[in-house]
Design an enzyme around this catalytic site. Structure first.
Site, PDB file in Angstrom:
ATOM      1  N   HIS A 109      38.816  38.531  40.768  1.00 48.25           N
ATOM      2  CA  HIS A 109      38.941  37.129  41.156  1.00 48.25           C
ATOM      3  C   HIS A 109      39.729  36.386  40.078  1.00 48.25           C
ATOM      4  O   HIS A 109      39.390  36.467  38.907  1.00 48.25           O
ATOM      5  CB  HIS A 109      37.555  36.515  41.336  1.00 48.25           C
ATOM      6  CG  HIS A 109      37.578  35.274  42.149  1.00 48.25           C
ATOM      7  ND1 HIS A 109      38.177  34.121  41.702  1.00 48.25           N
ATOM      8  CD2 HIS A 109      37.104  35.005  43.394  1.00 48.25           C
ATOM      9  CE1 HIS A 109      38.059  33.196  42.656  1.00 48.25           C
ATOM     10  NE2 HIS A 109      37.409  33.703  43.677  1.00 48.25           N
ATOM     11  N   ARG A 122      44.320  36.255  46.085  1.00 47.52           N
ATOM     12  CA  ARG A 122      43.609  36.650  44.875  1.00 47.52           C
ATOM     13  C   ARG A 122      44.242  37.806  44.126  1.00 47.52           C
ATOM     14  O   ARG A 122      44.426  37.750  42.914  1.00 47.52           O
ATOM     15  CB  ARG A 122      42.185  37.074  45.231  1.00 47.52           C
ATOM     16  CG  ARG A 122      41.363  35.898  45.636  1.00 47.52           C
ATOM     17  CD  ARG A 122      39.968  36.326  45.965  1.00 47.52           C
ATOM     18  NE  ARG A 122      39.259  35.153  46.445  1.00 47.52           N
ATOM     19  CZ  ARG A 122      38.055  35.152  46.959  1.00 47.52           C
ATOM     20  NH1 ARG A 122      37.387  36.292  47.054  1.00 47.52           N
ATOM     21  NH2 ARG A 122      37.493  34.050  47.362  1.00 47.52           N
TER      22      ARG A 122
END
Ligand SMILES: Cc1cc2nc3c(=O)[nH]c(=O)nc-3n(C[C@H](O)[C@H](O)[C@H](O)COP(=O)(O)OP(=O)(O)OC[C@H]3O[C@@H](n4cnc5c(N)ncnc54)[C@H](O)[C@@H]3O)c2cc1C
Ligand code: HEM
Ligand code: FES
Lengths: 636, 208, 249
Positions: free
Chosen positions: A265, A329
């Site tokens: 992330h 991401r």
């Protein structure tokens, strides 16, 4: 040969066809059938509650002190559903194709379509349970667009979507516990799967309070034990998250898939020192107004405000002019790593990038920014004692979500009959990269809507089978394995703690099999992990007794992480292409983008355990795309 | 608890209003007050009320004892190091202690006035009423007696300061609109009751 | 910085416990409180001693698993902050920190700082849910709920179940925990049907678990990581009285 048991018929009819033809169990017979559900996250809790509502006997397990604490609580952003409430062109098909594409064409069409198809119903279910989703002033449900998709399909409950959804499932579970249909075992860790005549028939657990090793028999076993991102030690996962349940099932014959596909992330708080135990996720929504940059010159030690505009590199805006700071991401994380590796990282450990709100504050005013993100700015201040209205935040990519897990067929059954895997514990649906807000959905849909059909379909055949008790020799043998392993940990009496090894292993994996990997890094990492693993079994030190002992718990988890880490490297090594979260440095376009190879790698790798330190055997499940065309993901 | 507590609160108002007559000029006060005492003493309704009152006090105290014991049991092991006081007010945590002070006071108070007026013979005033006024004035001639009263009223004040609003919560007044209303009313009420009752002994002590 | 620690050690519920003194010489102010305990445990392992058992999982203030008394206060010196969110910069070089488990008869000690909060689950089991079985839900937008009601239900529903309210309460009352759930469902139309039975069952269960009697000291709201309002307690009392009346009729 792997059989994914995809039902016949056109894509849109497959799930209905399946449901119409499943075997049923007579209501009177259901109470004769026992099901073990390990895990009380969204997947486990919803499955246990749903099966109990149908009348089956359920035993539910988790390692926390209450089922409500499963790591599903941590999800902030939201949950996707193709409701098309905004009239902006969303549909089941669009959600399906977004998810397939987001997963870089490495997931099964039929599974993904079913996920999209059931998504609307999940929102209905949650609302009926009292989950307080955000509402508009007229009283209708609100939603927003999330994670780079062009429609608004993400439902949310402030920054606590996971917590609220999980409470809904937990309360449904508690209702069944209260009525006696589910027996809840908290502070219990599953340490072995019991397989009899090729079928899953029970588990061995350790009571984390008394230390007792217990045997539990059942007609089917369900694993909803979550993700294993904690293998990297530093991650957004909870401290107790582990791979042990699925790994021990793997050692008993369940195949593992997509093992090395781990999502990093991009907006997490960076590591600030050796002591660090976890990396906190800051909601991705910050990227809507924050601009990401690093100093143009490497090793620039000036403070952010002292660096003039011309000497800043807004690298996402530079490389991806269309999506800019909102690039997906995997791309955002990799781009950050690229700059950090080039020496441009910032912060004490030079491992972060700036997330800067000054432009947004100048344009919209501080009040507006406060209104949107005040709780996030508060968290940031709590953890770092820094006022992000005045200085940019420091963020860094962190291991977050595991696309990989136990291989399952369309029924969510693993290669061991009677063993099911739900939620993040299985590999299905997300391909090589998960779209934001799809995994709460997947865990819930698996438990509320799929398992209540597919598990009875299996159980129907169990009615006539011989009832197994825990006196069966297979239980004795499984229990012996567990006891021996625990005794071994307690008697090695070396010098180093389980955490020490875990941190080391995490570092090796991050460097060799993390955001980017290459043949060279992977081969090196395999050798290093093997050496560290040997040292682990010689130099581990566990103090304390066999009762409450968190060190003993950690040792078992780390031991499994070693073997898992090795398989991650093998998996990454075998796939000579870049796709989604799997970025092989050798396979990239001249401007540094992932280069997928559909000709040779359009399959799911399913790995079979062959014994301690033996090479795994690779099985391939070909992926067939009939409803979408394989395209190149581009966010330029 | 709330029921008995609020009943006592209500009674305090009546009681204080009656007692305020003591603040009148001496001669007038004597006549008024003795007449008033007589009125109360002779009335069957008031007799019943006073027994109900006594029962309320007992019930309030017994219930207080029950919940205190329940809480002690619920506490389990004591903290070795306890600074929980930082997160609540002192009086809210010590309602039992304050109540005990009030209870002790009530015993003294009832013995000296209620018992004396209702169960003993005493001088009569000009109208032929029992001369309660002189009993009161005489009693408050002792500084230590005044002191006991003042301390008890301070305790009562703190008890009420928490008790009034706590009772509203116990009765289920939850709407934010009324919360502040209750709080302010509680303050005003407490100030009025405590101030009034505290004033009387001091006034009598210095004015006689 | 240097930190002195006095930590509650207790082998099991059956044995007596005591405060034991420890010292750490190299604590960084950037560490979280729990990372400081990790560091201490690491040093205990080096000395071949049993580590200090404490509860934690998410380490980001949402799971409710962590929670100890730090210097006599639930979750430590900061208001509305879980133990895992507390950082060592809240302490100074040379400080002595007292650490004890959350105490209440309904929270028996498991070992050291670990406790059993099963009693809270039991309260939920008795009625802290809306009976909506899987698959039977109607279309979500078929039920309109105004924005303020949804927000208020959320405020009540954000409880993380850590038990700090009980630990900080002089009466060891679980009223804040129980009332928050009752309010959440009393506010929502979905929760209306079971409203009467719910409040009666949950309050009775709370008593059966051995929690104390709320006297409205409001300490719970101060320590609550989610800032749950004590007004829910008043609301629960209202709901309870109303339910008693309704049941009788
Ligand atoms: C910080 C964070 C933010 C996220 N945000 C989002 C988001 O916004 N949207 C989204 O869709 N997804 C999000 N995700 C992903 C999503 O939350 C998870 O994928 C999902 O909740 C997983 O649910 P689960 O039921 O599979 O597992 P979990 O909720 O992790 O539950 C695992 C359960 O298994 C039990 N267990 C594990 N091992 C054992 C064992 N050996 N023995 C016994 N029990 C065991 C645990 O006790 C627990 O009950 C986020 C994830 C994280 C970490
Ligand atoms: C004139 C005398 C008194 C008055 C007007 C009074 C009033 C009150 C009120 C209004 C409450 C709040 C009730 C609630 O929250 O439900 C209360 C609570 C309480 N009282 Fe009294 N009280 C008096 C005497 C006493 C005595 C004599 C005792 C003790 C022996 C006592 C002990 C307590 C206790 C322990 C509480 C509980 C705390 C609480 O609920 O907040 N009180 N009182
Ligand atoms: S560890 Fe989860 S709230 Fe503190």
């Amino acid at each position: 040969m792997l059989d994914s048991k995809i039902p016949d018929g056109p894509l849109a009819d497959k799930w209905d066809n399946y449901k119409e033809h499943v075997k049923l169990v007579n209501p009177g017979n259901r109470k004769k059938l026992d099901v073990i559900v390990v895990g009380t996250g969204l997947a486990g809790a919803s499955c246990a509650a749903s099966l109990a509502e149908l009348g089956y006997n359920v035993k539910s397990f988790c390692f926390q002190d209450s089922p409500r604490r499963a790591h599903s609580v941590a999800a902030q952003g939201g949950v996707n559903a193709a409701k098309n409430y905004k009239n902006d062109g969303d549909s089941v098909f669009r959600m399906f194709s977004d998810t397939i594409k987001g997963g870089d064409f490495r997931s099964r069409e039929a599974n993904v379509y079913r996920l999209a198809e059931c998504s609307a119903n999940l929102i209905d279910q949650a609302v009926a349970q009292g989950v307080p989703f955000a509402r508009e002033y007229g009283g209708y449900l609100n939603n927003r667009s999330f994670g780079g998709v062009q429609v608004s399909r993400t439902f949310y409950a402030r920054g606590q979507t996971g917590q609220q959804l999980l409470l809904g499932a937990y309360q449904a579970l508690m209702r069944q516990v209260g009525s006696g249909k589910v027996k809840a075992y908290t502070r219990h860790e599953m340490l072995e799967l019991v397989v009899i005549d090729g079928k899953a028939k029970g588990i061995i657990t350790r009571d984390l309070v008394t230390g007792e090793i217990e045997r539990h028999a059942a007609n089917a076993v369900v694993l909803g034990t979550g993700g294993y991102g904690k293998v990297y030690y530093l991650s957004t996962l909870a401290m107790g998250c582990n791979s042990s349940a699925i790994w021990r099932a793997h050692k008993k014959g369940a195949y593992m898939s997509g093992v090395s596909w781990i999502q990093f992330h991009p907006t997490c708080l960076p590591q600030s020192g050796e002591h660090q135990s976890k990396l906190t996720l800051m909601s991705e929504s910050l990227r809507n107004d924050g601009r990401i940059w690093v100093p143009l010159k490497p090793h620039d030690d000036r403070k952010a405000i002292d660096i003039p505009e011309a000497e800043r590199d807004y690298y996402l805006e530079r490389r991806y002019p269309t999506f800019g700071n909102l690039a997906p991401r995997d791309i955002a994380s990799r781009a950050a790593k690229e700059r950090i590796d080039a020496g441009c990282g910032v912060g004490v450990m030079k491992n972060a990038v700036f997330l800067d709100f000054s432009k947004a504050i100048k344009e919209q005013g501080q009040e507006k920014i406060k209104e949107k993100y005040s709780n996030l700015f508060k968290i940031y201040d709590k953890i770092n004692a820094v006022n992000a209205y005045e200085e940019p935040m420091l963020i860094s990519p962190a291991a977050h979500f595991t696309m990989g897990g136990l291989w399952v067929d369309y029924e969510l059954m693993t290669t061991i009959p009677g063993l099911f895997a739900l939620g993040e514990a299985n590999f299905a649906d997300h391909g090589a990269n998960r779209l934001g807000a799809n995994s709460l959905l997947q865990a819930s849909v698996d438990g509320y809507f799929i398992a209540p059909y597919s598990i009875p379909n299996y159980l129907a055949g169990e009615l006539k089978a011989e009832k197994i008790t825990t006196d069966h020799p297979a239980f004795a043998e499984a229990e012996k394995t567990v006891r021996e392993q625990l005794r071994n940990f307690l008697t090695i009496n070396g010098r180093l703690s389980a955490d020490h090894f875990h941190k080391k292993l995490g570092q090796l994996l991050y460097n060799g099999c993390g955001l980017a990997r290459s043949k060279e890094s992977l081969t090196k990492t395999i050798a290093e992990i093997t050496a560290l693993r040997t040292q682990f079994y010689q130099d581990l030190k566990i103090t304390g007794d066999e009762k409450v002992n968190s060190e003993l718990e950690k040792a078992g988890r780390v031991a499994d992480y070693f073997d898992l880490g090795l398989l991650m490297c093998d998996d990454a090594l075998s796939r000579e292409e870049s796709c989604g979260a799997h970025f092989r440095e050798e396979y990239q376009t001249p401007d540094g983008e992932a280069l997928r190879n559909d000709k040779d790698y359009c399959y799911v790798s399913a790995w079979e355990w062959k014994g301690e330190l033996e090479p795994h055997e690779l099985h391939k499940e070909p992926l067939v795309f009939e409803n979408v065309s394989l395209t190149v993901r581009s966010y330029k | 608890m709330a029921g008995t507590g609020l009943f006592l609160c209500f009674f305090l108002v009546i009681h204080l209003l009656g007692n305020l007559q003591l603040l009148l000029p001496a001669a007038e006060a004597k006549e008024q007050f003795n007449w008033y005492s007589h009125l109360l003493a002779g009335n069957l309704f008031i007799k019943i009320v006073s027994w109900v009152l006594l029962l309320s006090i007992i019930a309030h105290a017994v219930y207080a004892l029950i919940i205190t014991r329940k809480s002690n049991k619920a506490n389990g092991t004591k903290y070795a190091y306890d600074k929980r006081g930082a997160s609540s007010t002192w009086n809210s945590r010590n309602m039992g202690l304050l109540g005990t002070v009030i209870l002790v006071f009530l015993v003294i108070h009832l013995k000296d006035f209620w018992y004396v007026s209702d169960f003993t013979t005493m001088n009569l005033d000009k109208q032929g009423n029992k001369d309660m006024y002189s009993v009161v004035v005489l009693t408050f001639h002792e500084w230590w007696y005044v002191l006991i009263y003042e301390i008890s009223f301070i305790a009562l004040g703190f008890h009420l300061l928490h008790g009034f609003f706590s009772a509203a919560r116990t009765l289920g007044i939850y709407h934010p609109k009324y919360v502040n209303l209750v709080r302010y009313t509680g303050w005003v009420y407490t100030a009025f009751i405590t101030g009034g009752f505290m004033l009387i002994p001091i006034y009598l002590y210095f004015n006689n | 910085m240097k930190i002195y620690l006095k930590i509650w050690r207790q082998d099991s519920l059956a044995t007596a416990g005591e405060m034991v003194v420890y010292q750490l010489d190299e604590v960084s102010s950037d560490m979280s409180f729990l990372e400081m305990l990790d560091l201490l445990n690491e040093s205990l392992i080096q000395k071949s001693e049993r580590v200090i058992e404490f509860d934690h999982d998410c380490r980001e203030g949402i799971c409710g698993q962590c929670g100890v008394m730090i210097n006599g206060r639930a979750h430590g010196p900061l208001a509305h902050t879980t133990t895992c969110q507390l950082h060592m910069r809240s302490f100074k070089d040379g400080d002595t920190i007292h650490i004890e488990p959350f105490r209440a008869a309904a929270f028996p000690v498991v070992r050291d700082l670990k406790i059993n909060r099963h009693s809270l689950d039991k309260i939920i089991q008795s009625g802290g849910f809306i009976s909506a079985s899987s698959g039977e839900a109607p279309e979500a937008n078929g039920l309109l709920i105004s924005h303020p009601v949804a927000e208020a239900a959320f405020d009540a529903g954000s409880c993380i179940g850590c038990g700090a309210c009980v630990a900080t309460c002089k009466n060891s009352s679980a009223d804040l925990f129980t009332s928050a759930k009752i309010t959440q469902f009393a506010l929502l139309p979905q929760g209306n049907i079971e409203r009467t039975e719910r409040v009666l069952a949950m309050v009775d269960q709370m008593d059966a678990e051995g929690f104390g009697h709320c006297t409205n000291t409001e300490a719970c709201e101060v320590e609550c990581p989610q800032e749950i309002s004590v007004l829910h307690i008043a609301r629960m009392n209202y709901e309870y009285s109303k339910a008693l009346l309704l049941k009788r009729n």
